[in-house]
Design a protein around this motif. Sequence first.
Motif, PDB file in Angstrom:
ATOM      1  N   HIS A  16       0.863  -1.190   0.000  1.00  0.00           N
ATOM      2  CA  HIS A  16       0.000   0.000   0.000  1.00  0.00           C
ATOM      3  C   HIS A  16       0.897   1.237   0.000  1.00  0.00           C
ATOM      4  O   HIS A  16       1.967   1.221   0.613  1.00  0.00           O
ATOM      5  N   PRO A  17       0.494   2.308  -0.659  1.00  0.00           N
ATOM      6  CA  PRO A  17       1.338   3.510  -0.699  1.00  0.00           C
ATOM      7  C   PRO A  17       1.763   4.027   0.678  1.00  0.00           C
ATOM      8  O   PRO A  17       2.840   4.631   0.800  1.00  0.00           O
ATOM      9  N   SER A  18       0.962   3.783   1.700  1.00  0.00           N
ATOM     10  CA  SER A  18       1.337   4.237   3.042  1.00  0.00           C
ATOM     11  C   SER A  18       2.595   3.532   3.556  1.00  0.00           C
ATOM     12  O   SER A  18       3.257   4.030   4.477  1.00  0.00           O
ATOM     13  N   PHE A  19       2.921   2.403   2.941  1.00  0.00           N
ATOM     14  CA  PHE A  19       4.113   1.635   3.313  1.00  0.00           C
ATOM     15  C   PHE A  19       5.397   2.351   2.884  1.00  0.00           C
ATOM     16  O   PHE A  19       6.450   2.192   3.494  1.00  0.00           O
ATOM     17  N   ILE A  20       5.295   3.169   1.834  1.00  0.00           N
ATOM     18  CA  ILE A  20       6.485   3.717   1.173  1.00  0.00           C
ATOM     19  C   ILE A  20       7.299   4.615   2.099  1.00  0.00           C
ATOM     20  O   ILE A  20       8.524   4.512   2.166  1.00  0.00           O
ATOM     21  N   VAL A  21       6.634   5.501   2.826  1.00  0.00           N
ATOM     22  CA  VAL A  21       7.327   6.567   3.540  1.00  0.00           C
ATOM     23  C   VAL A  21       8.305   6.047   4.594  1.00  0.00           C
ATOM     24  O   VAL A  21       9.338   6.677   4.857  1.00  0.00           O
ATOM     25  N   SER A  22       8.018   4.899   5.186  1.00  0.00           N
ATOM     26  CA  SER A  22       8.869   4.373   6.257  1.00  0.00           C
ATOM     27  C   SER A  22       9.768   3.233   5.795  1.00  0.00           C
ATOM     28  O   SER A  22      10.362   2.535   6.620  1.00  0.00           O
ATOM     29  N   ASP A  23       9.877   3.047   4.490  1.00  0.00           N
ATOM     30  CA  ASP A  23      10.669   1.955   3.929  1.00  0.00           C
ATOM     31  C   ASP A  23      11.732   2.535   2.994  1.00  0.00           C
ATOM     32  O   ASP A  23      11.514   3.595   2.381  1.00  0.00           O
ATOM     33  N   PRO A  24      12.885   1.869   2.849  1.00  0.00           N
ATOM     34  CA  PRO A  24      13.914   2.375   1.929  1.00  0.00           C
ATOM     35  C   PRO A  24      13.435   2.591   0.497  1.00  0.00           C
ATOM     36  O   PRO A  24      14.060   3.352  -0.254  1.00  0.00           O
ATOM     37  N   ILE A  25      12.327   1.964   0.111  1.00  0.00           N
ATOM     38  CA  ILE A  25      11.816   2.175  -1.252  1.00  0.00           C
ATOM     39  C   ILE A  25      11.384   3.625  -1.468  1.00  0.00           C
ATOM     40  O   ILE A  25      11.203   4.061  -2.609  1.00  0.00           O
ATOM     41  N   CYS A  26      11.252   4.399  -0.387  1.00  0.00           N
ATOM     42  CA  CYS A  26      10.914   5.818  -0.542  1.00  0.00           C
ATOM     43  C   CYS A  26      12.015   6.573  -1.272  1.00  0.00           C
ATOM     44  O   CYS A  26      11.746   7.629  -1.883  1.00  0.00           O
ATOM     45  N   ILE A  27      13.249   6.070  -1.236  1.00  0.00           N
ATOM     46  CA  ILE A  27      14.372   6.772  -1.877  1.00  0.00           C
ATOM     47  C   ILE A  27      14.193   6.817  -3.396  1.00  0.00           C
ATOM     48  O   ILE A  27      14.189   7.907  -3.989  1.00  0.00           O
ATOM     49  N   PRO A  28      14.027   5.692  -4.083  1.00  0.00           N
ATOM     50  CA  PRO A  28      13.788   5.794  -5.528  1.00  0.00           C
ATOM     51  C   PRO A  28      12.461   6.458  -5.874  1.00  0.00           C
ATOM     52  O   PRO A  28      12.316   7.023  -6.966  1.00  0.00           O
ATOM     53  N   HIS A  29      11.487   6.431  -4.967  1.00  0.00           N
ATOM     54  CA  HIS A  29      10.202   7.080  -5.249  1.00  0.00           C
ATOM     55  C   HIS A  29      10.324   8.603  -5.320  1.00  0.00           C
ATOM     56  O   HIS A  29       9.380   9.274  -5.754  1.00  0.00           O
ATOM     57  N   ALA A  30      11.464   9.144  -4.931  1.00  0.00           N
ATOM     58  CA  ALA A  30      11.679  10.594  -5.034  1.00  0.00           C
ATOM     59  C   ALA A  30      12.046  11.013  -6.456  1.00  0.00           C
ATOM     60  O   ALA A  30      12.147  12.214  -6.733  1.00  0.00           O
ATOM     61  N   PHE A  31      12.234  10.037  -7.358  1.00  0.00           N
ATOM     62  CA  PHE A  31      12.703  10.333  -8.711  1.00  0.00           C
ATOM     63  C   PHE A  31      11.682   9.895  -9.758  1.00  0.00           C
ATOM     64  O   PHE A  31      10.822   9.059  -9.494  1.00  0.00           O
ATOM     65  N   THR A  32      11.809  10.469 -10.948  1.00  0.00           N
ATOM     66  CA  THR A  32      10.926  10.106 -12.066  1.00  0.00           C
ATOM     67  C   THR A  32      11.701   9.551 -13.256  1.00  0.00           C
ATOM     68  O   THR A  32      11.154   8.767 -14.029  1.00  0.00           O
ATOM     69  N   LYS A  33      12.951   9.934 -13.422  1.00  0.00           N
ATOM     70  CA  LYS A  33      13.770   9.433 -14.522  1.00  0.00           C
ATOM     71  C   LYS A  33      14.161   7.980 -14.252  1.00  0.00           C
ATOM     72  O   LYS A  33      14.595   7.643 -13.141  1.00  0.00           O
ATOM     73  N   GLN A  67      16.644   5.976 -15.014  1.00  0.00           N
ATOM     74  CA  GLN A  67      17.996   5.672 -14.551  1.00  0.00           C
ATOM     75  C   GLN A  67      18.226   6.184 -13.124  1.00  0.00           C
ATOM     76  O   GLN A  67      18.938   5.551 -12.340  1.00  0.00           O
ATOM     77  N   ASP A  68      17.636   7.329 -12.779  1.00  0.00           N
ATOM     78  CA  ASP A  68      17.741   7.820 -11.407  1.00  0.00           C
ATOM     79  C   ASP A  68      17.053   6.860 -10.437  1.00  0.00           C
ATOM     80  O   ASP A  68      17.561   6.598  -9.344  1.00  0.00           O
ATOM     81  N   ILE A  69      15.888   6.353 -10.835  1.00  0.00           N
ATOM     82  CA  ILE A  69      15.168   5.384  -9.995  1.00  0.00           C
ATOM     83  C   ILE A  69      16.014   4.139  -9.789  1.00  0.00           C
ATOM     84  O   ILE A  69      16.150   3.638  -8.665  1.00  0.00           O
ATOM     85  N   GLU A  70      16.615   3.629 -10.873  1.00  0.00           N
ATOM     86  CA  GLU A  70      17.435   2.420 -10.774  1.00  0.00           C
ATOM     87  C   GLU A  70      18.607   2.614  -9.814  1.00  0.00           C
ATOM     88  O   GLU A  70      18.862   1.770  -8.940  1.00  0.00           O
ATOM     89  N   ILE A  71      19.326   3.719  -9.972  1.00  0.00           N
ATOM     90  CA  ILE A  71      20.517   3.958  -9.154  1.00  0.00           C
ATOM     91  C   ILE A  71      20.125   4.211  -7.702  1.00  0.00           C
ATOM     92  O   ILE A  71      20.740   3.663  -6.772  1.00  0.00           O
ATOM     93  N   ALA A  72      19.099   5.038  -7.493  1.00  0.00           N
ATOM     94  CA  ALA A  72      18.641   5.310  -6.126  1.00  0.00           C
ATOM     95  C   ALA A  72      18.162   4.030  -5.454  1.00  0.00           C
ATOM     96  O   ALA A  72      18.428   3.789  -4.266  1.00  0.00           O
ATOM     97  N   ALA A  73      17.466   3.189  -6.215  1.00  0.00           N
ATOM     98  CA  ALA A  73      16.980   1.926  -5.665  1.00  0.00           C
ATOM     99  C   ALA A  73      18.138   0.995  -5.317  1.00  0.00           C
ATOM    100  O   ALA A  73      18.120   0.330  -4.268  1.00  0.00           O
TER     101      ALA A  73
END
Length: 257
Positions: free
Chosen positions: A19-36, A38-44
């Motif tokens: 659920h989207p509410s899960f994102i904010v407290s999980d490391p997956i929030c880092i790539p979710h800050a990007f839209t490009k 390649q940025d998503i891949e590297i951040a992830a």
Amino acid sequence: MPDNTIKDFMNRKADEYNHPSFIVSDPICIPHAFTKKQDIEIAALFAAILAWGNRTTIIAKSKLLMQLMDNAPHAFCLHAEERELKKLLAFKHRTFNATDILYFVEFLKYHYTHHASLEAAFTQWMLPEDTHTENALRGFHHYFFSLEDAPGRTRKHIASPEKKSTCKRLNMFLRWMVRKDNRGVDFGLWKNISPAQLVCPIDVHVARVAKRFNMVTRPQTDWLAALELTEYLRQFCANDPVKYDFALFGLGVVEKF
């Protein structure tokens, strides 16, 4: 519990945590800050590799690293000059230090100079008959350390089934990149690995829950245990067994089940 009861329970828990509410407290929030892409891949990749210890600290350190890369990790890896790379020298998270991060940047520069996506770093090693990602992970490990100045100390940060590792962090990264549903958590950016081929991330918390439900009989928490767990979960959903990572993680880490 009968298997159908376990399946129903796991489906409910997967639905609760996927659920989207899960994102904010999980490391997956880092790539979710990007839209490009390649940025998503590297951040992830960095968020997954740094996912060791307290989640609040992991997220804070990952955000700091992205800031040191000017919040444009793809451009940074490709074009950073010596004075920009020096900003990374003070970065440290547990045993991951400047030597490691500088090599990561060097590898990513090399890879993205030749490929548009990080997906190729995994898929080029897979065979048509592969039912899971073992060859992808083995190949990625060898490829990652193929540059001539690869530091020996960095090898502990990129796991491989060859070392019997669970490859938990890389399996988590692959889940983020490959799984696609309408819940908004995983990205589903990569199309040449099927969700059916993913291996469930397993650590001591997930293993504890899995053993409680008799999903895993292997005493060691290693690569074979990850495969055993995944095979069990395929009985619930053959096309997407790793969706139950949400349930197992939630039960093990959040609910201390």
